[in-house]
Design an enzyme around this catalytic site. Structure first.
Site, mmCIF file in Angstrom:
data_model
loop_
_atom_site.group_PDB
_atom_site.id
_atom_site.type_symbol
_atom_site.label_atom_id
_atom_site.label_comp_id
_atom_site.label_asym_id
_atom_site.label_seq_id
_atom_site.Cartn_x
_atom_site.Cartn_y
_atom_site.Cartn_z
ATOM 1 C CG ASP A 33 -39.547 38.932 11.209
ATOM 2 O OD1 ASP A 33 -39.996 37.774 11.029
ATOM 3 O OD2 ASP A 33 -38.886 39.275 12.200
ATOM 4 C CG HIS A 34 -39.071 44.521 5.850
ATOM 5 N ND1 HIS A 34 -38.486 44.942 4.674
ATOM 6 C CD2 HIS A 34 -40.025 45.436 6.143
ATOM 7 C CE1 HIS A 34 -39.054 46.075 4.280
ATOM 8 N NE2 HIS A 34 -39.982 46.391 5.146
ATOM 9 C CG PHE A 35 -42.082 42.207 3.214
ATOM 10 C CD1 PHE A 35 -42.977 42.804 4.092
ATOM 11 C CD2 PHE A 35 -41.368 43.005 2.337
ATOM 12 C CE1 PHE A 35 -43.167 44.183 4.070
ATOM 13 C CE2 PHE A 35 -41.549 44.378 2.319
ATOM 14 C CZ PHE A 35 -42.447 44.975 3.193
#
Lengths: 168, 128
Positions: A33-35
């Protein structure tokens, strides 16, 4: 996921210095999720700076806790300085070196250096930043707030880390 | 070291510890209300004063220690007469006049102004 952001203690000089490492892995959920990918660019998995600071806090917390035989509840109270210049990617290893600047019964101040070790460049350590922190021994807080007697800071996971790292 | 020199060093310490601008740090600034100091900042300020002035500041010498945890000194969130006497004895550099009217523990932080720190350091340096 366990809230552990250091994998091993490499060196511990009581009341003075600790060196720890954390290897960043693509299997860590948060990196996806990052990123995440979006329309204008592909996915860019990098270690969040906030978790690098947490790694430094856990390193410093162990060093400060060790100074009192882990009798004090040591909590991160202030990020005095955090400068990180380079993104850290999966497969790289973070190395935290934390020094105690000052310590007394109320808490401690530490100065920390963050380096990156890359298996593609053996023997090379690249300094990527500095993180200085303040820790509080929370049972000695000025406000008189009371906390549970059990030392909830240094959990089983931390005791395992200490044992596996050979720290007494 | 003159009083102005001491103020200048205290000002630098507070700018660093509290991330405030130099011109915000005036003699009558209250560390909590005016400069945003929180409890951990008091320890940070002690550490930074020690470094700036090259002195050792004992536990409880500048800011109160072990008052809040002692039931003789604090009851129902208020500092007792015994507690107030202990604070006055431990901290002669602090002006307790306004605090005595409503000695709530939560207001202990408001006792400390920049001038308190300057007075404390001036007295400490004179003794050393």
């Amino acid at each position: 996921m366990r809230w552990m952001w250091i994998d091993r203690i490499i060196e511990l000089v009581p009341r003075e210095k600790i060196v720890t490492v954390k290897t960043v892995s693509m299997s860590e959920e948060h990196l996806h999720d990052h990123f995440a990918a979006r329309g204008d660019r592909p996915a860019m998995p990098i270690m969040p700076a906030s978790l690098i600071i947490e790694g430094m806090a856990q390193s410093g917390g162990v060093l400060v806790g060790h100074a009192s035989g882990f009798r004090e509840k040591v909590v991160l109270a202030k990020v005095s300085k955090a400068e990180l210049d380079v993104d850290v990617q999966p497969g790289q290893t973070l190395r935290y070196t934390t020094l105690i600047r000052q310590i007394d019964t109320a808490g401690a101040a530490t100065a920390g250096t963050v380096e990156v070790l890359d298996p593609a460049r053996p023997g090379e350590a690249r300094k990527i930043g500095e993180v200085d922190l303040m820790f509080s021994h929370i049972d000695n807080n000025m406000a008189g707030t009371e906390f549970p007697a059990e030392n909830f800071v240094f959990s089983d996971a931390f005791r395992t880390l200490l044992r596996m790292s050979g720290v007494q | 070291m003159t009083r102005d020199d001491i103020f200048s060093k205290v000002q630098t310490v507070l700018v660093d510890a509290l991330a405030v601008d130099e011109d915000e740090v005036k003699m009558d600034s209250v560390l909590t209300a005016d400069l945003g100091a929180e409890s951990i900042d008091f320890l940070d300020i002690v550490f930074k004063l020690e470094q700036a002035f090259g002195v050792k500041i004992g536990q409880g010498e500048l800011f109160p220690e072990n008052v809040a945890q002692d039931p003789k000194y604090v009851q129902n969130g208020k500092v007792t007469a015994e507690g107030l006497a202990a604070l006055k004895s431990k901290m002669p550099h602090v002006n307790f006049t306004a605090f005595e009217a409503d000695p709530q523990l939560a207001k202990v932080g408001s006792l400390f102004t920049v001038e308190t720190l300057v007075d404390f350091m001036e007295a400490k340096l004179a003794r050393s």
